[in-house]
Design a protein around this motif. Structure first.
Motif, PDB file in Angstrom:
ATOM      1  N   ARG A  27       0.826  -1.225   0.000  1.00 37.26           N
ATOM      2  CA  ARG A  27       0.000   0.000   0.000  1.00 37.26           C
ATOM      3  C   ARG A  27       0.850   1.260   0.000  1.00 37.26           C
ATOM      4  O   ARG A  27       0.348   2.356   0.261  1.00 37.26           O
ATOM      5  CB  ARG A  27      -0.920  -0.009   1.211  1.00 37.26           C
ATOM      6  N   TRP A  31      -1.746   8.864   0.051  1.00 36.72           N
ATOM      7  CA  TRP A  31      -3.166   8.595   0.231  1.00 36.72           C
ATOM      8  C   TRP A  31      -3.810   9.753   0.982  1.00 36.72           C
ATOM      9  O   TRP A  31      -3.159  10.446   1.754  1.00 36.72           O
ATOM     10  CB  TRP A  31      -3.379   7.326   1.052  1.00 36.72           C
ATOM     11  N   THR A  42     -10.606   4.144   5.342  1.00 36.90           N
ATOM     12  CA  THR A  42     -10.838   4.260   3.908  1.00 36.90           C
ATOM     13  C   THR A  42      -9.890   5.315   3.359  1.00 36.90           C
ATOM     14  O   THR A  42      -9.858   6.446   3.846  1.00 36.90           O
ATOM     15  CB  THR A  42     -12.302   4.639   3.602  1.00 36.90           C
ATOM     16  N   ARG A  44      -8.077   7.175  -0.214  1.00 39.85           N
ATOM     17  CA  ARG A  44      -8.264   7.498  -1.638  1.00 39.85           C
ATOM     18  C   ARG A  44      -6.908   7.850  -2.234  1.00 39.85           C
ATOM     19  O   ARG A  44      -6.162   8.651  -1.675  1.00 39.85           O
ATOM     20  CB  ARG A  44      -9.232   8.659  -1.813  1.00 39.85           C
ATOM     21  N   CYS A  45      -6.628   7.260  -3.391  1.00 40.47           N
ATOM     22  CA  CYS A  45      -5.406   7.580  -4.124  1.00 40.47           C
ATOM     23  C   CYS A  45      -5.587   8.948  -4.773  1.00 40.47           C
ATOM     24  O   CYS A  45      -6.589   9.177  -5.458  1.00 40.47           O
ATOM     25  CB  CYS A  45      -5.148   6.520  -5.200  1.00 40.47           C
ATOM     26  N   SER A  48      -5.395   8.235  -9.043  1.00 38.34           N
ATOM     27  CA  SER A  48      -6.466   7.500  -9.725  1.00 38.34           C
ATOM     28  C   SER A  48      -7.834   7.812  -9.132  1.00 38.34           C
ATOM     29  O   SER A  48      -8.853   7.502  -9.745  1.00 38.34           O
ATOM     30  CB  SER A  48      -6.214   5.999  -9.618  1.00 38.34           C
ATOM     31  N   LEU A  49      -7.864   8.379  -7.927  1.00 34.90           N
ATOM     32  CA  LEU A  49      -9.078   8.657  -7.149  1.00 34.90           C
ATOM     33  C   LEU A  49      -9.813   7.382  -6.735  1.00 34.90           C
ATOM     34  O   LEU A  49     -10.943   7.443  -6.260  1.00 34.90           O
ATOM     35  CB  LEU A  49     -10.022   9.609  -7.892  1.00 34.90           C
ATOM     36  N   LYS A  50      -9.160   6.228  -6.868  1.00 29.77           N
ATOM     37  CA  LYS A  50      -9.750   4.971  -6.392  1.00 29.77           C
ATOM     38  C   LYS A  50      -9.748   4.980  -4.871  1.00 29.77           C
ATOM     39  O   LYS A  50      -8.831   5.515  -4.231  1.00 29.77           O
ATOM     40  CB  LYS A  50      -8.972   3.773  -6.912  1.00 29.77           C
ATOM     41  N   GLU A  51     -10.786   4.370  -4.298  1.00 24.88           N
ATOM     42  CA  GLU A  51     -10.947   4.323  -2.855  1.00 24.88           C
ATOM     43  C   GLU A  51     -10.878   2.880  -2.378  1.00 24.88           C
ATOM     44  O   GLU A  51     -11.401   1.979  -3.038  1.00 24.88           O
ATOM     45  CB  GLU A  51     -12.287   4.948  -2.450  1.00 24.88           C
ATOM     46  N   PHE A  52     -10.246   2.697  -1.223  1.00 24.32           N
ATOM     47  CA  PHE A  52     -10.092   1.370  -0.652  1.00 24.32           C
ATOM     48  C   PHE A  52     -10.385   1.440   0.838  1.00 24.32           C
ATOM     49  O   PHE A  52      -9.863   2.309   1.536  1.00 24.32           O
ATOM     50  CB  PHE A  52      -8.665   0.852  -0.846  1.00 24.32           C
TER      51      PHE A  52
END
Length: 73
Positions: A27, A31, A42, A44-45, A48-52
């Motif tokens: 990881r 972030w 949670t 967010r990148c 890419s704005l992807k959330e995990f």
């Protein structure tokens, strides 16, 4: 009791809005913290704005010299 060198780990107290950088592991990277519960964080990148949402995994580490171990609770 005997004295030993002990490494202490404490769950990191994430706060929504924090900008963080994880230095190692899968990881690693930058972030933004966008959600926190007792069990999950949670992130967010920023690229890419992807959330995990992951189980809380970051810990603050401290080393102390000559402390009682094991400690009685």
């Amino acid at each position: 009791m005997e004295q030993h060198d002990v490494t202490l780990f404490t769950p990191y107290p994430f706060r929504v809005g924090q900008k963080i950088h994880i230095q190692g592991g899968p990881r690693r990277g930058d972030w933004e913290v966008i959600g926190v519960t007792d069990h999950k964080v949670t992130l967010r990148c920023p690229f890419s704005l992807k959330e995990f949402a992951w189980s809380r995994f970051c810990y603050f580490m401290e080393e102390r010299k000559a402390v009682e171990w094991p400690q009685k609770d």
